[in-house]
Scaffold this motif. Sequence first.
Motif, PDB file in Angstrom:
ATOM      1  N   ILE A  55      -6.518  11.379  -7.103  1.00  0.00           N
ATOM      2  CA  ILE A  55      -7.547  11.722  -6.146  1.00  0.00           C
ATOM      3  C   ILE A  55      -8.912  11.404  -6.733  1.00  0.00           C
ATOM      4  CG2 ILE A  55      -7.561  14.154  -6.897  1.00  0.00           C
ATOM      5  CD1 ILE A  55      -8.181  12.846  -3.307  1.00  0.00           C
ATOM      6  N   PHE A 104      -2.731   5.971   5.508  1.00  0.00           N
ATOM      7  CA  PHE A 104      -3.481   5.346   4.430  1.00  0.00           C
ATOM      8  C   PHE A 104      -4.012   3.996   4.871  1.00  0.00           C
ATOM      9  CE2 PHE A 104      -2.540   8.031   0.787  1.00  0.00           C
ATOM     10  CZ  PHE A 104      -1.373   8.700   1.167  1.00  0.00           C
ATOM     11  N   GLY A 105      -5.048   3.554   4.182  1.00  0.00           N
ATOM     12  CA  GLY A 105      -5.479   2.182   4.326  1.00  0.00           C
ATOM     13  C   GLY A 105      -4.591   1.292   3.471  1.00  0.00           C
ATOM     14  N   GLY A 106      -4.708  -0.021   3.677  1.00  0.00           N
ATOM     15  CA  GLY A 106      -3.870  -0.948   2.936  1.00  0.00           C
ATOM     16  C   GLY A 106      -4.262  -1.116   1.476  1.00  0.00           C
ATOM     17  N   TYR A 155      -8.214   7.643  -2.929  1.00  0.00           N
ATOM     18  CA  TYR A 155      -7.387   7.673  -4.129  1.00  0.00           C
ATOM     19  C   TYR A 155      -7.614   6.397  -4.925  1.00  0.00           C
ATOM     20  CZ  TYR A 155      -4.980  11.473  -1.749  1.00  0.00           C
ATOM     21  OH  TYR A 155      -4.695  12.660  -1.104  1.00  0.00           O
ATOM     22  N   PHE A 215      -7.562   3.446  -2.175  1.00  0.00           N
ATOM     23  CA  PHE A 215      -6.945   3.703  -0.883  1.00  0.00           C
ATOM     24  C   PHE A 215      -7.669   4.839  -0.172  1.00  0.00           C
ATOM     25  CE2 PHE A 215      -3.110   1.178  -1.364  1.00  0.00           C
ATOM     26  CZ  PHE A 215      -2.938   1.114  -2.741  1.00  0.00           C
ATOM     27  N   TYR A 249       6.709   8.615  -4.867  1.00  0.00           N
ATOM     28  CA  TYR A 249       5.911   9.590  -5.604  1.00  0.00           C
ATOM     29  C   TYR A 249       6.014  10.958  -4.934  1.00  0.00           C
ATOM     30  CZ  TYR A 249       3.370   5.552  -7.603  1.00  0.00           C
ATOM     31  OH  TYR A 249       3.022   4.386  -8.244  1.00  0.00           O
ATOM     32  N   TYR A 295      -5.363  17.704   0.745  1.00  0.00           N
ATOM     33  CA  TYR A 295      -5.151  16.446   0.027  1.00  0.00           C
ATOM     34  C   TYR A 295      -4.227  16.657  -1.165  1.00  0.00           C
ATOM     35  CZ  TYR A 295      -8.586  18.002  -3.487  1.00  0.00           C
ATOM     36  OH  TYR A 295      -9.250  18.692  -4.464  1.00  0.00           O
ATOM     37  N   MET A 296      -3.780  15.542  -1.739  1.00  0.00           N
ATOM     38  CA  MET A 296      -2.798  15.577  -2.829  1.00  0.00           C
ATOM     39  C   MET A 296      -3.526  15.484  -4.157  1.00  0.00           C
ATOM     40  SD  MET A 296      -0.309  12.950  -0.849  1.00  0.00           S
ATOM     41  CE  MET A 296      -0.662  12.870   0.915  1.00  0.00           C
ATOM     42  N   ASP A 297      -3.435  16.549  -4.957  1.00  0.00           N
ATOM     43  CA  ASP A 297      -4.262  16.584  -6.160  1.00  0.00           C
ATOM     44  C   ASP A 297      -3.523  16.293  -7.462  1.00  0.00           C
ATOM     45  OD1 ASP A 297      -4.548  20.192  -6.841  1.00  0.00           O
ATOM     46  OD2 ASP A 297      -2.847  18.972  -6.184  1.00  0.00           O
ATOM     47  N   THR A 355      -0.017   2.622 -12.674  1.00  0.00           N
ATOM     48  CA  THR A 355      -0.008   4.085 -12.713  1.00  0.00           C
ATOM     49  C   THR A 355       0.073   4.667 -11.305  1.00  0.00           C
ATOM     50  OG1 THR A 355      -2.398   4.400 -12.558  1.00  0.00           O
ATOM     51  CG2 THR A 355      -1.499   3.977 -14.749  1.00  0.00           C
ATOM     52  N   ALA A 356       0.258   5.989 -11.230  1.00  0.00           N
ATOM     53  CA  ALA A 356       0.283   6.677  -9.949  1.00  0.00           C
ATOM     54  C   ALA A 356      -1.143   6.834  -9.414  1.00  0.00           C
ATOM     55  CB  ALA A 356       0.923   8.053 -10.120  1.00  0.00           C
ATOM     56  N   PRO A 357      -1.284   6.960  -8.106  1.00  0.00           N
ATOM     57  CA  PRO A 357      -2.618   7.226  -7.543  1.00  0.00           C
ATOM     58  C   PRO A 357      -3.184   8.540  -8.071  1.00  0.00           C
ATOM     59  CG  PRO A 357      -1.080   6.542  -5.832  1.00  0.00           C
ATOM     60  CD  PRO A 357      -0.264   6.809  -7.061  1.00  0.00           C
ATOM     61  N   TRP A 383      -0.105  14.061  -8.901  1.00  0.00           N
ATOM     62  CA  TRP A 383       0.960  13.119  -8.542  1.00  0.00           C
ATOM     63  C   TRP A 383       1.952  12.971  -9.687  1.00  0.00           C
ATOM     64  CZ3 TRP A 383       0.635   9.345  -4.243  1.00  0.00           C
ATOM     65  CH2 TRP A 383      -0.424   9.615  -3.365  1.00  0.00           C
ATOM     66  N   GLY A 384       3.224  12.778  -9.319  1.00  0.00           N
ATOM     67  CA  GLY A 384       4.215  12.414 -10.316  1.00  0.00           C
ATOM     68  C   GLY A 384       4.061  10.955 -10.712  1.00  0.00           C
ATOM     69  N   LYS A 385       4.799  10.543 -11.733  1.00  0.00           N
ATOM     70  CA  LYS A 385       4.712   9.164 -12.218  1.00  0.00           C
ATOM     71  C   LYS A 385       5.474   8.179 -11.324  1.00  0.00           C
ATOM     72  CE  LYS A 385       4.051  10.282 -17.120  1.00  0.00           C
ATOM     73  NZ  LYS A 385       2.603  10.105 -17.036  1.00  0.00           N
ATOM     74  N   GLY A 386       6.307   8.691 -10.440  1.00  0.00           N
ATOM     75  CA  GLY A 386       7.027   7.836  -9.510  1.00  0.00           C
ATOM     76  C   GLY A 386       8.466   7.590  -9.913  1.00  0.00           C
ATOM     77  N   GLN A 423      -5.964   3.938  -7.856  1.00  0.00           N
ATOM     78  CA  GLN A 423      -4.715   3.628  -8.551  1.00  0.00           C
ATOM     79  C   GLN A 423      -4.980   2.557  -9.598  1.00  0.00           C
ATOM     80  OE1 GLN A 423      -1.403   1.949  -6.242  1.00  0.00           O
ATOM     81  NE2 GLN A 423       0.054   3.106  -7.494  1.00  0.00           N
ATOM     82  N   GLY A 476       0.805  -1.207   0.000  1.00  0.00           N
ATOM     83  CA  GLY A 476       0.000   0.000   0.000  1.00  0.00           C
ATOM     84  C   GLY A 476       0.842   1.262   0.000  1.00  0.00           C
ATOM     85  N   LEU A 477       0.171   2.380   0.234  1.00  0.00           N
ATOM     86  CA  LEU A 477       0.830   3.681   0.215  1.00  0.00           C
ATOM     87  C   LEU A 477       1.298   4.062   1.616  1.00  0.00           C
ATOM     88  CD1 LEU A 477      -1.777   5.556  -2.021  1.00  0.00           C
ATOM     89  CD2 LEU A 477       0.364   4.475  -2.744  1.00  0.00           C
ATOM     90  N   ASN A 491     -10.039  11.193   2.466  1.00  0.00           N
ATOM     91  CA  ASN A 491      -9.859  11.258   1.024  1.00  0.00           C
ATOM     92  C   ASN A 491      -9.705   9.848   0.476  1.00  0.00           C
ATOM     93  OD1 ASN A 491      -9.569  14.196   1.233  1.00  0.00           O
ATOM     94  ND2 ASN A 491      -7.502  13.756   2.006  1.00  0.00           N
TER      95      ASN A 491
END
Lengths: 121, 110
Positions: B47, B101-103, B37, B88, A95, A107-109, B43-45, A111-114, B39, A44-45, B35
Amino acid sequence: QIQVVQSGDEVKKPGASVKVSCKASGYIFNRFAMNWVRQAPGQGLEWVGGINPYNGDTKYAQTLEGRVTMTTDTSTSTAYMELRSLKSDDTAIYYCAKGLSGSLFSYMDVWGKGTTVTVSS
Amino acid sequence: QSVLTQPPSASGTPGQGVIISCSGTSSNIGSSSVNWYQQLPGTAPKILIYSVSQRPSGVPDRFTGSKSGTSASLAISGLQSEDEADYFCSSWDHSLNGWVFGGGTKVTVL
């Protein structure tokens, strides 16, 4: 349009340091917080921390405090995340993610590609 | 071990609905906004829902967020194949002084 572009993938040995960059464009850089979030393979994140480019205020995840430093260069609209004393557990996609406002509570609106950081001997 | 608790998976057939739960504590969801997200694979997460129930421009109204006490939920109605993704939840934790965050919940469209 608003975007954040990250530096390339890195391979490091245990104990080394890594510095990842995130170049922002399309908005006024110092008005919005920048966060860093990582994702280990298949996991997860995890929030790594964040910085307010306007005044340099930072907050770091307690689990990484002491090993991570976040900085910004407002002249180039670039944010940096340095992680030291790398361990295999630090292997992850990192990220950068722009906040909705200057506050790290927003909140994060975007994001980069990582950037994939691999720690291996 | 994630601070917020989500089921690892959820599934439904096209057109059906699914609900994803997110359980926290008084130091995060109970005293902060939530919030969500999305994914997509590789790809990236992105919102999906902010401030419990607000949708950013471009997010279909099939996605609905809610919160009650120390738990939150994301409902997806009228499932479509493009909804297959990891979801997430996230909230600010006042004890940890950071985002948690959640898992993640993997949604599969059967």
